[in-house]
Design an enzyme around this catalytic site. Structure first.
Site, PDB file in Angstrom:
ATOM      1  N   LYS A   1       2.867   2.811  -6.335  1.00  0.00           N
ATOM      2  CA  LYS A   1       3.727   2.042  -5.419  1.00  0.00           C
ATOM      3  C   LYS A   1       5.038   1.646  -6.089  1.00  0.00           C
ATOM      4  O   LYS A   1       5.151   1.614  -7.311  1.00  0.00           O
ATOM      5  CB  LYS A   1       2.955   0.829  -4.865  1.00  0.00           C
TER       6      LYS A   1
ATOM      7  N   ARG B   1      -7.979   2.299  -4.860  1.00  0.00           N
ATOM      8  CA  ARG B   1      -7.502   3.419  -4.027  1.00  0.00           C
ATOM      9  C   ARG B   1      -6.382   4.099  -4.799  1.00  0.00           C
ATOM     10  O   ARG B   1      -5.342   3.497  -5.027  1.00  0.00           O
ATOM     11  CB  ARG B   1      -7.001   2.866  -2.691  1.00  0.00           C
TER      12      ARG B   1
END
Ligand code: HH2
Length: 248
Positions: free
Chosen positions: A196, A231
């Site tokens: 991210k 994840r």
């Protein structure tokens, strides 16, 4: 949980797995690398992303879920009721619900359910990244949704702070620093930090294909703090790290 984005525009792997055969092969590879769950998604939720029409999202994900479900546990990452229902019918057994509102669908299908925290929609969410105490507010939101899901009869309820969803980099870091407060709710915690943008920002603007080390650091951090699942895009490396965390 290995990420399988069947999209043209996901922030890190958009367009790579749009073809159903390529997507299925990649899902099987993630399972072989050690993913316990393959998370299939047909709509990017990156900040500013446009919504995908339901027919198109169905066309992307259902054949891939169908092909993978007899080989590995599959979760469906969607905000749409129709897509959730079709994917659970096709063999997915977890609903990864970034809207945290489709628990009734998971209940009917006797599936697991992930409640992820977000505000607004991917198009608008970064305008809503304002909190007095982000950790308490996220925890209260997730506990409330988990209570609704429990009442609906769901037995497997995961909670996820939704890093990057209506969150600044500082909010993400607070949630990671105080992850134990989410773990203390008693619900298994899922964390998605992989690749991210805040990792890039904290590592001298590393581009998205150069965030493996940062992603691994945060996956290990989350595991040590008590996350039950992470994840990730880089399953092989993360599964290796997870084995060492478990051993230690
Ligand atoms: N993050 C993304 C998508 N789905 N689901 C959960 N439960 N937790 C997350 O943190 C999470 C999620 C965004 O990442 P990605 O799928 O790689 O990108 P995109 O939304 O652009 O497809």
């Amino acid at each position: 949980m290995g990420v399988l984005n069947v999209t043209p525009d996901s922030f890190s792997d958009g367009g790579r797995w749009l073809d159903p055969e390529a997507a299925t092969a990649h899902g099987l590879a993630l399972a072989a690398e050690g993913a316990d769950v393959v998370d299939v998604g047909g709509e990017s939720t990156r900040p500013g992303a446009d919504e995908v029409p339901v027919e198109e999202e169905l066309r992307r994900v259902v054949p891939v879920v169908d092909a993978l479900a007899s080989h590995v546990r599959v979760s469906i990452d969607t905000r749409k009721r129709e897509v959730a229902e079709a994917a659970l019918d096709a063999g997915a057994t977890i609903l990864n619900d970034v809207s945290a509102s489709l628990y009734d669908v998971a209940a009917v299908h006797e599936a697991g359910w992930v409640a992820m925290h977000m505000r607004g929609t991917p198009l608008t969410m970064q305008q809503e990244a304002s909190y007095d105490d982000v950790v308490s507010e996220v925890r209260e939101f997730l506990l409330h949704r988990a209570r609704l899901a429990l009442a609906a009869g769901i037995r497997e309820i995961w909670i996820d702070p939704g890093l990057g969803f209506a969150k600044t980099a500082d909010h993400n870091l607070s949630l990671l620093a105080r992850l134990d407060e989410l773990v203390a709710t008693g619900h298994p915690v899922l964390v998605g930090a992989s690749r991210k943008s805040f990792i890039g920002r904290l590592t001298g603007d590393a581009p998205v294909d150069d965030r493996l080390e940062g992603s691994l650091a945060l996956a290990v951090w989350a595991m040590v703090k008590g996350a039950a699942m992470v994840r990730v895009h880089d399953v092989r490396s993360t599964a290796q790290a997870a084995r060492l965390v478990t051993a230690a």
